[in-house]
Motif scaffolding. Structure first.
Motif, PDB file in Angstrom:
ATOM      1  N   ARG A 207       0.835  -1.214   0.000  1.00  0.00           N
ATOM      2  CA  ARG A 207       0.000   0.000   0.000  1.00  0.00           C
ATOM      3  C   ARG A 207       0.865   1.257   0.000  1.00  0.00           C
ATOM      4  N   ALA A 208       1.924   1.248   0.812  1.00  0.00           N
ATOM      5  CA  ALA A 208       2.799   2.423   0.886  1.00  0.00           C
ATOM      6  C   ALA A 208       3.502   2.668  -0.452  1.00  0.00           C
ATOM      7  N   PHE A 209       3.950   1.577  -1.076  1.00  0.00           N
ATOM      8  CA  PHE A 209       4.611   1.701  -2.372  1.00  0.00           C
ATOM      9  C   PHE A 209       3.641   2.255  -3.411  1.00  0.00           C
ATOM     10  N   THR A 210       2.438   1.703  -3.468  1.00  0.00           N
ATOM     11  CA  THR A 210       1.440   2.149  -4.440  1.00  0.00           C
ATOM     12  C   THR A 210       1.113   3.616  -4.252  1.00  0.00           C
ATOM     13  N   ASN A 211       0.927   4.031  -3.021  1.00  0.00           N
ATOM     14  CA  ASN A 211       0.653   5.443  -2.745  1.00  0.00           C
ATOM     15  C   ASN A 211       1.827   6.321  -3.159  1.00  0.00           C
ATOM     16  N   GLY A 212       3.052   5.826  -2.927  1.00  0.00           N
ATOM     17  CA  GLY A 212       4.235   6.588  -3.312  1.00  0.00           C
ATOM     18  C   GLY A 212       4.333   6.750  -4.812  1.00  0.00           C
ATOM     19  N   VAL A 213       4.002   5.706  -5.559  1.00  0.00           N
ATOM     20  CA  VAL A 213       4.031   5.775  -7.021  1.00  0.00           C
ATOM     21  C   VAL A 213       3.015   6.798  -7.517  1.00  0.00           C
ATOM     22  N   ILE A 214       1.819   6.795  -6.909  1.00  0.00           N
ATOM     23  CA  ILE A 214       0.792   7.765  -7.298  1.00  0.00           C
ATOM     24  C   ILE A 214       1.227   9.181  -6.948  1.00  0.00           C
ATOM     25  N   ARG A 215       1.790   9.350  -5.754  1.00  0.00           N
ATOM     26  CA  ARG A 215       2.186  10.678  -5.286  1.00  0.00           C
ATOM     27  C   ARG A 215       3.278  11.292  -6.168  1.00  0.00           C
ATOM     28  N   THR A 216       4.184  10.473  -6.645  1.00  0.00           N
ATOM     29  CA  THR A 216       5.299  10.982  -7.458  1.00  0.00           C
ATOM     30  C   THR A 216       5.008  10.911  -8.958  1.00  0.00           C
TER      31      THR A 216
END
Length: 890
Positions: A207-216
Motif C-alpha cells: 500500500r505504501a509503495f502504491t501510494n508513493g508511485v501515485i504521489r510521485t
C-alpha cells in the motif's frame, strides 16, 4: 534487473485479441519477432523462458515430445561473428562459465539439432542495439537465409524496440510479429506483492509503495517492467525514504544504490582486486606508486568516465570500452603500463559496477535506457555543457530576441533538432536542462514554447512522448500545452482526445481533463468514433464512470451513427466492469439489426463470446455467420476451443477445400486452420491439393503457392516452376511467383535472372519492376544489382512519380541512405506528386538517421493541413504515432 517476472500478454500482428506471452515460444514459425519499447521486459521474458525451459527440457526430451531448446545471444554478438554456430557456442560458454562449466562448448555442438525432431530456439536479444543500419540489415538477411534452409536446426525469436518500416519484413512473409503489452493494474499489483513477499507486514508495504508511485506521478512509468523493478528495489532499500520524482530521478537513485552503496555486489572489493592485480606486476616502488595513483584516479572519476563512455557509444563509436576510456584525461595510461594491460584494468573497473556486462570481447551497458541516461548525464554534466546542449538543440536564432547568449554559438555541424533524437534520449536531455530551474531551464522552456506554439502535429508528437516518459516538463506549462492541443483544430480528432486524456491524468488536472473529454464526446466537431473514444476515456476517470457509461450507451443505441462507433462503444462499455450485461444486450441487438456491416457483426459476436456468462450466445452467433462462408467468423469460433473450436476448424477445412470459393479466401481459410492446435499439417495438405487442382500457370496456382510458402518454401517453389519456365503467368503474377521462388533454398538462383530482366524492362509496369528489383537485392550476390536497378527507376523522370517514390523508399529500407534521402525529400516536397506518395516519402525519410526531423516536419505539415482529405491527414498522423513509438491507447 527485473528478476521476478509476472506472466503478461502479447498482441499478434495478425490477430485482435491479446494472448498469453507463452504463445511467443510455442508458435510454429521459423522466425518470430517480439516488439516492445524501452524497459518493457523483452530481455526479462527471454531469460525467464530460458530458465523455465532448462528446468523442464530433460523431462520433455525423455518423453519423446518434440521440443525447442532455447539459447540466448545478443544481436551485437551475432554481428561480430560470421558463423552462427560459433556465436552461439561463445555466448553459451560465457553465460555458463560462472556456474561451473569446465571447458568451452564446441561450435559443432550447435550445428546439430539438440534432440531428434527438435530445433534450437535462437533468442536474439537487442536487435535495435546494432546501431549500424547496414550491419543490422545484413544480420536480418542472414537470419532470413537460415530460416529458408529446409533442414535448418534453428528457429529464431528476435527481440527489439520498433525499427524503421520495412526492416523486419526482411525476415520473410511467414515471420510472426508480437507486441509485448505493458503491465496492467493487476500485473503491477501482483509483481509488487511478489517482490515484497519477504518483508514483514508485506501488505502495508504494498500500500505504501502504491501510494508513493501515485504521489510521485510514476504510475505510467511503473507499467514497464524495468521501471517497476527499479522502483521496487529503491523502496526495499529504504522503505522510509520517499520515491524519487520522474524517470531521471529514478535512474539517478538506482545508479547510486547499485554503484555507490554497493547494493548489487561488492563493487569496492572487486575494483581493489583489479587494481592490486595490476600494481603487483611492478616491483620498483616508484613504478608501483605511479601505476596505483593512475588507477585510483580512474577509479575516483569512474562515474564521469561511464558517462563519457555512454556518450561515445550513443555517438556511434564501436571502439572497445577500455580504449575509449584510455583516451580520457581522467584515465590516462601511466608510462610503465602497456596499452592492453591498462585497457583491461579499465574494463574490469567498469565490469565491477554492475552497470555494464560482458558482451563478446568487451563490456556494454546492461540496458539501452541506462546508456541513454548516462549519455545525457555527460551532455548536462555542468553549466557550460548544459549551455552548449541548449544551443545545439535550439539554435540561437530562435531565441535571439529573448535571450542573450554568452560565448560562441554552436557550430552548424553540431546542431541537432530535438525531433532528430530518440524520444527516450531526448527526455533525459530535457531533464538535465530543466531540473536545476536556472536561466538555462527557463530558456529551455521558452525554446520548447517555440516548437509547441502552433499546437500542431509536430509539437504534439514531441510533447506526447515526453509526457508518457515522465520527463521533467513544468506541470502547469504541460497542462496548458495539453489543453491547447485538445482544443486545436489542427490536430486529427483522436489526438485531441489523447491530449485531453493525458491532461486528466496529470496531477491536479483531472477535472479539467474530464471537462474537455465530456465536451469532445458531446460536441459535434469530432467524428463519431472519436466521440465514443472520449466517452470511454471519461468513464475510466474516478468520479465520471456513470457519465461516461451513459454516453457509451447512447452511442451504441444511436442508429444514425456508423456501425464501427456503435460496436466499439458497446465493447468499451463491457470493459468498465458491472456493465457486462448491458454491453451484451447492445452487442446482440447490433448483430440482429438489419443492414449491419458483416465484418462488424462478426466483431460483435466475437466480443460477446469473450464476456463472462455470454460465451454460448457469442459462439452461436459466430456459427451463424461462419456456416455461410465467413472464414473470419470460423477462425474466431475455432479460437474458443472445445466443441466450438471443432466446429470452427471443420468449417475452415471445408472452405479451404471448396473449389467454388474465391482463391484468396481458400488460402486464408487454410492459414487460419493452421493456427488451430493439431491442424497445421491438414492445412498444408489442403493448400497443396488446391495448387494441384489449378493450372500450372494460373492465378489460382500462384495464390495457393504463396499461401503454402508460409509453411513449406520448397514445395511452393516447385509448384510454380512450370508456369515460370514456360512463361504462362501474366506479368504481375510472374513477379509474385518469382518472389515465392526466391524464398526457396534450392531454386533461389533460378529467380535472379528473370527478376533482373523484369526490373530492367522499361516497358513493364513500374510498380512490378520495383518489386522485382527489391526482391533481387535480397538475394545473395545480387544486392548491388538490385540497388542499381532501384536507383535507375527512382531517378528516371519518365517513370510515374508514385513508382519512383516506391523505388526510393526501397533504397532507404535497404540502408542506402545517401542515395535515397535527397530523392525522398524531393518527393515529399513535390506539390505535383499525389498526396499519398508524398506522405509515404516523408515517412521513409523520417526513418533515416539524420533526416528524422525533416521527415517529421513534412508529415506534420500534411497532418495539420485542414484543406486535405481526412484520410490523408489520418495517414500522416498515424505515421507519426508509430514513428514516435509512444503508447497507442486504441
Amino acid at each position: 534487473m527485473a528478476d521476478v517476472y509476472v506472466p503478461r500478454q502479447v498482441e499478434v500482428r495478425s490477430g485482435r485479441a491479446p494472448e498469453p506471452a507463452e504463445r511467443l515460444f510455442t508458435v510454429h514459425s521459423r522466425a518470430r519477432v517480439l516488439l516492445a519499447g524501452a524497459g518493457d521486459g523483452k530481455s526479462t521474458l527471454l531469460r525467464r523462458h530460458l530458465t523455465d525451459a532448462a528446468a523442464h527440457l530433460s523431462r520433455h526430451a525423455s518423453e519423446g515430445t518434440p521440443v525447442t531448446a532455447p539459447v540466448l545471444v545478443r544481436a551485437t554478438e551475432l554481428v561480430a561473428s560470421p558463423l552462427l554456430a560459433d556465436a552461439l557456442a561463445t555466448a553459451v560458454t560465457r553465460a555458463l562459465g560462472p556456474f561451473g562449466l569446465r571447458e568451452a562448448l564446441a561450435e559443432d555442438f550447435f550445428r546439430r539439432r539438440p534432440y531428434p525432431d527438435a530445433s534450437w530456439l535462437v533468442m536474439v536479444d537487442g536487435l535495435d542495439e546494432v546501431s549500424d543500419r547496414t550491419a543490422r540489415l545484413s544480420l536480418l538477411d542472414r537470419l532470413c537465409r537460415e530460416t529458408g534452409q529446409k533442414d535448418s536446426p534453428y528457429r529464431f525469436l528476435i527481440a527489439t524496440r520498433p525499427l524503421p518500416v520495412g526492416e523486419l519484413e526482411r525476415l520473410g512473409r511467414d515471420a510472426d510479429h508480437f507486441t509485448l503489452s505493458p503491465f496492467t493494474d493487476d500485473d503491477l499489483r501482483a509483481y509488487v506483492q511478489k517482490r515484497f513477499s519477504g518483508l514483514p507486514d508485506a501488505d502495508r508495504h504494498v500500500r505504501a509503495f502504491t501510494n508513493g508511485v501515485i504521489r510521485t506521478r510514476l504510475e505510467g512509468l511503473a507499467r514497464t517492467p524495468l521501471m517497476a523493478a527499479m522502483l521496487c528495489r529503491l523502496y526495499v532499500s529504504d522503505p522510509d525514504q520517499p520515491l524519487p520524482d520522474g524517470r531521471t530521478g529514478v535512474f539517478r537513485s538506482f545508479v547510486e544504490l547499485l554503484y555507490e552503496q554497493n547494493a548489487h555486489k561488492g563493487v569496492a572489493a572487486l575494483q581493489e582486486q583489479a587494481i592490486h592485480a595490476l600494481t603487483s606486476r611492478y616491483q620498483l616502488p616508484g613504478d608501483r606508486r605511479a601505476v596505483e595513483q593512475a588507477a585510483e584516479r580512474a577509479r575516483e572519476h569512474l562515474p564521469r568516465l561511464i558517462d563519457h563512455l555512454a556518450h561515445e557509444r550513443l555517438d556511434g563509436s564501436t571502439a572497445p570500452a577500455g580504449e575509449i576510456l584510455a583516451a580520457h584525461p581522467h584515465a590516462r595510461r601511466p608510462e610503465k603500463v602497456t596499452p592492453p594491460l591498462w585497457r583491461a584494468l579499465l574494463t574490469d573497473l567498469l565490469r565491477a559496477t554492475g552497470l555494464l556486462a560482458d558482451q563478446a570481447d568487451d563490456v556494454d551497458f546492461v540496458h539501452r535506457t541506462l546508456l541513454e541516461y548516462h549519455a545525457a548525464r555527460h551532455a548536462t554534466r555542468d553549466e557550460q555543457a548544459r549551455d552548449l546542449l541548449l544551443r545545439t538543440l535550439f539554435p540561437a536564432r530562435r531565441l535571439r530576441d529573448r535571450f542573450a547568449w554568452p560565448g560562441r554559438r554552436a557550430p552548424d555541424g553540431d546542431r541537432r533538432h530535438p525531433l532528430d533524437l530518440d524520444p527516450s534520449h531526448l527526455g533525459f536531455l530535457l531533464d538535465g536542462l530543466l531540473v536545476p530551474g536556472d536561466r538555462i531551464a527557463a530558456a529551455t522552456v521558452r525554446a520548447l514554447e517555440d516548437l509547441l506554439a502552433p499546437a500542431g502535429m509536430a509539437g504534439y508528437y514531441l510533447l506526447k512522448a515526453q509526457v508518457q516518459l515522465g520527463s521533467a516538463l513544468p506541470p502547469q506549462t504541460t497542462a496548458r500545452w495539453l489543453s491547447a492541443f485538445a482544443r486545436s483544430p489542427l490536430l486529427i480528432h483522436r489526438h485531441r482526445v489523447e491530449a485531453a486524456w493525458d491532461l486528466a491524468e496529470l496531477d491536479g488536472h483531472r477535472e479539467e481533463g474530464a471537462a474537455l473529454l465530456a465536451r469532445l464526446a458531446r460536441g459535434r466537431d469530432l467524428e463519431p468514433f472519436e466521440r465514443g473514444w472520449a466517452a470511454a476515456a471519461l468513464a475510466g476517470l474516478d468520479g465520471h464512470r456513470e457519465e461516461g457509461a451513459a454516453l457509451l450507451v447512447s452511442f451504441a443505441l444511436d442508429p444514425a451513427l456508423d456501425d464501427l462507433t456503435r460496436v466499439t462503444s458497446a465493447r468499451d462499455l463491457a470493459r468498465l466492469g458491472g456493465y457486462e450485461d448491458d454491453a451484451a444486450r447492445l452487442l446482440e441487438a447490433f448483430f440482429m439489426s438489419p443492414g449491419a456491416d458483416e465484418f462488424l457483426r462478426q466483431d460483435a459476436a466475437e466480443s460477446l463470446a469473450e464476456l463472462d456468462g455470454h460465451r454460448e450466445v457469442g459462439a452461436r452467433l459466430l456459427l451463424e455467420l461462419a456456416q455461410y462462408g465467413d472464414a473470419l467468423a470460423a477462425r474466431s469460433l475455432a479460437r474458443l476451443g472445445g466443441r466450438h473450436g471443432e466446429d470452427g476448424a471443420g468449417l475452415l477445412a471445408a472452405f479451404a477445400a471448396d473449389p467454388d470459393t474465391e482463391p484468396h479466401a481458400r488460402v486464408w481459410a487454410a492459414q487460419y486452420l493452421a493456427e488451430v492446435d493439431g491442424c497445421r499439417q491438414q492445412a498444408v495438405r489442403l493448400l497443396t491439393a488446391f495448387a494441384h487442382e489449378s493450372a500450372p500457370d494460373s492465378y489460382a496456382r500462384m495464390v495457393a503457392a504463396e499461401g503454402l510458402a508460409a509453411f513449406d518454401e520448397e514445395k511452393a517453389a516447385e509448384l510454380l516452376l512450370h508456369g515460370l519456365v514456360f512463361g504462362g503467368f501474366r506479368a504481375s503474377d510472374r513477379v509474385r511467383a518469382l518472389k515465392v521462388l526466391a524464398c526457396s533454398t534450392v531454386h533461389r538462383g533460378v529467380a535472379a535472372e528473370p527478376l533482373a530482366a523484369f526490373a530492367a524492362d522499361p516497358t513493364a509496369d513500374a510498380t512490378h519492376r520495383v518489386d522485382a528489383a527489391e526482391e533481387l537485392a535480397s538475394l545473395d550476390g545480387h544486392r548491388e544489382e538490385g540497388i542499381a536497378l532501384l536507383t535507375s527507376i527512382a531517378e528516371d523522370t519518365g517513370v510515374d512519380g508514385w513508382d519512383r517514390m516506391l523505388a526510393a523508399a526501397s533504397l532507404a529500407a535497404l540502408g542506402e541512405e545517401e542515395r535515397s534521402a535527397p530523392l525522398l525529400a524531393a518527393f515529399a516536397a513535390d506539390t505535383a506528386l499525389q498526396s499519398d506518395a508524398r506522405v509515404q516519402a516523408a515517412r521513409a525519410l523520417a526513418e533515416l538517421d539524420g533526416h528524422r526531423a525533416r521527415g517529421i516536419m513534412f508529415l506534420a505539415a500534411f497532418a495539420d493541413d485542414t484543406t486535405r482529405h481526412r484520410r490523408l491527414r489520418s495517414n500522416a498522423s498515424a505515421s507519426l504515432t508509430t514513428l514516435g513509438r509512444y503508447r497507442i491507447r486504441r
